[in-house]
Enzyme design. Sequence first.
Site, PDB file in Angstrom:
ATOM      1  CG  HIS A  81      83.834 -11.060 115.710  1.00 46.90           C
ATOM      2  ND1 HIS A  81      82.937 -10.330 114.972  1.00 46.90           N
ATOM      3  CD2 HIS A  81      84.992 -10.334 115.731  1.00 46.90           C
ATOM      4  CE1 HIS A  81      83.522  -9.212 114.544  1.00 46.90           C
ATOM      5  NE2 HIS A  81      84.765  -9.189 115.000  1.00 46.90           N
ATOM      6  CE  LYS A 133      67.798 -24.469 133.184  1.00 49.61           C
ATOM      7  NZ  LYS A 133      66.926 -24.218 132.031  1.00 49.61           N
ATOM      8  CB  THR A 178      43.885  27.165 125.504  1.00 46.61           C
ATOM      9  OG1 THR A 178      43.288  26.046 124.862  1.00 46.61           O
ATOM     10  CG2 THR A 178      45.392  27.040 125.434  1.00 46.61           C
ATOM     11  CB  SER A 179      42.618  22.539 127.954  1.00 44.03           C
ATOM     12  OG  SER A 179      42.791  22.204 126.591  1.00 44.03           O
ATOM     13  CD  GLN A 196      44.790  24.888 121.438  1.00 46.99           C
ATOM     14  OE1 GLN A 196      44.494  23.737 121.738  1.00 46.99           O
ATOM     15  NE2 GLN A 196      43.947  25.693 120.785  1.00 46.99           N
ATOM     16  CB  SER A 209      63.903 -26.015 135.182  1.00 46.76           C
ATOM     17  OG  SER A 209      63.013 -26.927 134.583  1.00 46.76           O
ATOM     18  NE  ARG A 216      44.593  10.828 130.201  1.00 45.50           N
ATOM     19  CZ  ARG A 216      44.076  11.952 129.723  1.00 45.50           C
ATOM     20  NH1 ARG A 216      44.272  12.280 128.453  1.00 45.50           N
ATOM     21  NH2 ARG A 216      43.365  12.758 130.500  1.00 45.50           N
TER      22      ARG A 216
END
Length: 480
Positions: free
Chosen positions: A186, A317, A137-138, A262, A311, A360
Amino acid sequence: MPRTDLSALPIALSPLDGRYRAVVAPLIDHLSEAALNRARLRVEVEWLIHLTDGGVLPGAPRLSESERAHLRGLVNAFGAEDIAELADIEAVTHHDVKAVEYLLKRRLDAVPASVASAGPGPSVLPALHEIVHIFCTSEDINNLAYALTIRSAVEGVWLPAARGLVEDLTALAREQARTPMLSRTHGQPATPTTLGKEMAVLAHRLARQARRVEGAQYLGKINGATGTYGAHVVAVPGADWEAVARSFVEGLGLTWNPLTTQIESHDWQAELYSDVARFNRIAHNLATDVWTYISLGYFRQRLSAQGSTGSSTMPHKVNPIRFENGEANLEISCALLETLAATLVTSRLQRDLTDSTTQRNVGVALGHSLLAIDNIRRGLAGLDVDRARLEADLDAAWEVLGEPVQQAMRAAAVAGARGMADPYERLKELTRGKRVTPEAMREFISGLGMPDDVEARLLALTPAAYTGLAAHLVSHLDEE
């Protein structure tokens, strides 16, 4: 530009096939539709050879070395003309695997005279039409083709990049093993560490996940329409079909799955994608941490010889774009990988086609991860450590020595020293919410009445020296 004019231009819908194509291009040879079709052709060819070489089919001719080499050469030479012809066939069949079957039959008909048979006369290949795709089967073809292509993509492209990131981070950890750094738990000043030890933690985590990916199993099956070998047993009852299937799957370098519907159940794919996603998550943690260290000034970004624009309006920057790009692509990759892992393990009853569309996108998921890894590695390669900034932060945080002083008071009390009562409360009063000077900390230590050796040890302590075994801990990377 009028929309009608766009079709003539090589404009990509996906950024992976456009802006970032050069980085992810190595995956094309493994996870593109063309690569999948080449793998399907390989499975069809190897199944044909397996059945004829093994004498499984009564009356089937034995192939010569020349004929086997010719068949395998069709796979090795699979290229643009085959891709175009396959597309034409599929436009008629409306079935991708059936199109591969018909392509192979065309190639059997066109075998050159130079291909010798095992006996007298011309090649037997044109007479083998009915053996092509027999008992399949495929999904028998697809599951094996996907396993082959995903394995080659992971082992040949993704894993080398992942290992490269671990190696880069490991080198940085070793180089900076003894560089003291103020920790931030923290987001607040905390017990000092070393920059190298913090990089080592991330390198160790990434290496562990990479090893899990290295150990992945790639499963396959070839057992017919519902996994029962039903047609096989009716057509050729004398064959040991489980042994035939197992030897074929293992001959492709895959792990045989004896129990399927399958479809091959895709559980191995879910396991693999979860491990890759976990690697991604840790790499995301690396990107955000390094971004933060840059913002703190611990790392300076090295300017390339060509210059760098941060920037568009603020010329001073230089933005940490490599790490930000890495973050974004890792998030996209994880979203796809986690969707793949969640959906591929389910197929209605004995078969539905949701996996056909889902699989895919494996290349897209790995492509975004590969792109992120590349950006993070480039970002790390452009960093310099600002030791002066690290030292300044440590020297401004003498309050962090409240922890070792408190613990030394506890240990001294256990050993019989007097005047060590309420160490936590006393250090809290000295340090909490306050900027403690070196002089204030040393004055406090001197007034405790500690044993002389303990007092001397504490008076010599500075935030930069309070790193425990951090430098030594980096050496555990050598064990991996």
